[in-house]
Design a protein around this motif. Structure first.
Motif, PDB file in Angstrom:
ATOM      1  N   ILE A  70      81.453  37.475   8.330  1.00 33.96           N
ATOM      2  CA  ILE A  70      80.731  36.570   7.113  1.00 33.96           C
ATOM      3  C   ILE A  70      79.438  36.801   7.205  1.00 33.96           C
ATOM      4  O   ILE A  70      78.667  36.233   6.281  1.00 33.96           O
ATOM      5  CB  ILE A  70      80.991  35.017   7.516  1.00 33.96           C
ATOM      6  N   MET A  71      78.568  37.410   8.158  1.00 36.23           N
ATOM      7  CA  MET A  71      77.259  37.613   8.192  1.00 36.23           C
ATOM      8  C   MET A  71      76.763  38.596   7.138  1.00 36.23           C
ATOM      9  O   MET A  71      77.768  39.541   6.640  1.00 36.23           O
ATOM     10  CB  MET A  71      76.960  38.183   9.574  1.00 36.23           C
ATOM     11  N   SER A  72      75.451  38.473   6.895  1.00 35.25           N
ATOM     12  CA  SER A  72      74.888  39.602   6.034  1.00 35.25           C
ATOM     13  C   SER A  72      74.304  40.716   6.505  1.00 35.25           C
ATOM     14  O   SER A  72      73.609  40.353   7.547  1.00 35.25           O
ATOM     15  CB  SER A  72      73.534  38.770   5.155  1.00 35.25           C
ATOM     16  N   ARG A  73      74.498  41.759   6.307  1.00 33.71           N
ATOM     17  CA  ARG A  73      74.193  42.914   6.984  1.00 33.71           C
ATOM     18  C   ARG A  73      72.832  43.541   6.371  1.00 33.71           C
ATOM     19  O   ARG A  73      72.054  43.967   6.963  1.00 33.71           O
ATOM     20  CB  ARG A  73      75.084  43.970   7.123  1.00 33.71           C
ATOM     21  N   SER A  74      72.672  43.254   5.040  1.00 36.30           N
ATOM     22  CA  SER A  74      71.432  43.809   4.400  1.00 36.30           C
ATOM     23  C   SER A  74      70.463  42.605   4.530  1.00 36.30           C
ATOM     24  O   SER A  74      70.585  41.468   3.644  1.00 36.30           O
ATOM     25  CB  SER A  74      71.783  43.876   2.985  1.00 36.30           C
ATOM     26  N   VAL A  75      69.567  42.573   5.521  1.00 35.31           N
ATOM     27  CA  VAL A  75      68.664  41.587   5.740  1.00 35.31           C
ATOM     28  C   VAL A  75      67.209  41.917   5.276  1.00 35.31           C
ATOM     29  O   VAL A  75      66.879  42.865   5.524  1.00 35.31           O
ATOM     30  CB  VAL A  75      68.760  41.259   7.306  1.00 35.31           C
TER      31      VAL A  75
END
Length: 139
Positions: free
Chosen positions: A10-15
């Protein structure tokens, strides 16, 4: 509901990130341009802090009075550094940490984003919005 779901799901990788030497005006522009509420602060790819839109609002009284953006930026850039505004040593988790662990931490209500790291390298972010979307997918 899926038990022990890893944050990698569920995490966003494009930060969107800020560099530790960035002026606050640049960070304010990042918030506006990308529509995010939390920005990890890095030195190269090493996480050193996190700044939220709330942190910026706390120090930029001009936003409350509809003052010219350039005046607010100039004042902030000359009076504060990003290091003075950001939260140092934020609570972090890893990609293999569970969604439940993140939910337990964020449910405390102290903050609304968790940087995800591999060692000290930033690899993603999980926010309360990510958790709510995950929950909605369960129904």
């Amino acid at each position: 509901m899926k038990h022990h779901e890893p944050l990698s799901r569920i995490m966003s990788r494009s930060v969107v990130t800020a560099h530790h030497g960035d002026p606050i005006s640049k960070v304010r522009a990042l918030f506006r341009t990308h529509g995010v509420h939390h920005i990890p602060v890095v030195n190269a790819d090493q996480l050193i802090g996190i700044v939220s839109w709330s942190d910026i609002l706390r120090v930029s009284f001009g936003d409350a009075f509809q003052t010219d953006e350039r005046a607010v930026d100039a004042t902030l850039d000359h009076t504060l550094t990003l290091e003075q505004v950001m939260q140092k040593n934020p609570v972090t988790l890893t990609e293999t940490s569970s969604v439940r662990e993140a939910a337990e931490i964020l449910a405390g209500g102290t903050f609304h984003a968790l940087p995800i790291v591999s060692g000290t390298k930033l690899v993603g972010i999980v926010t309360t919005t990510d958790l709510l979307k995950y929950l909605l997918d369960q129904f």
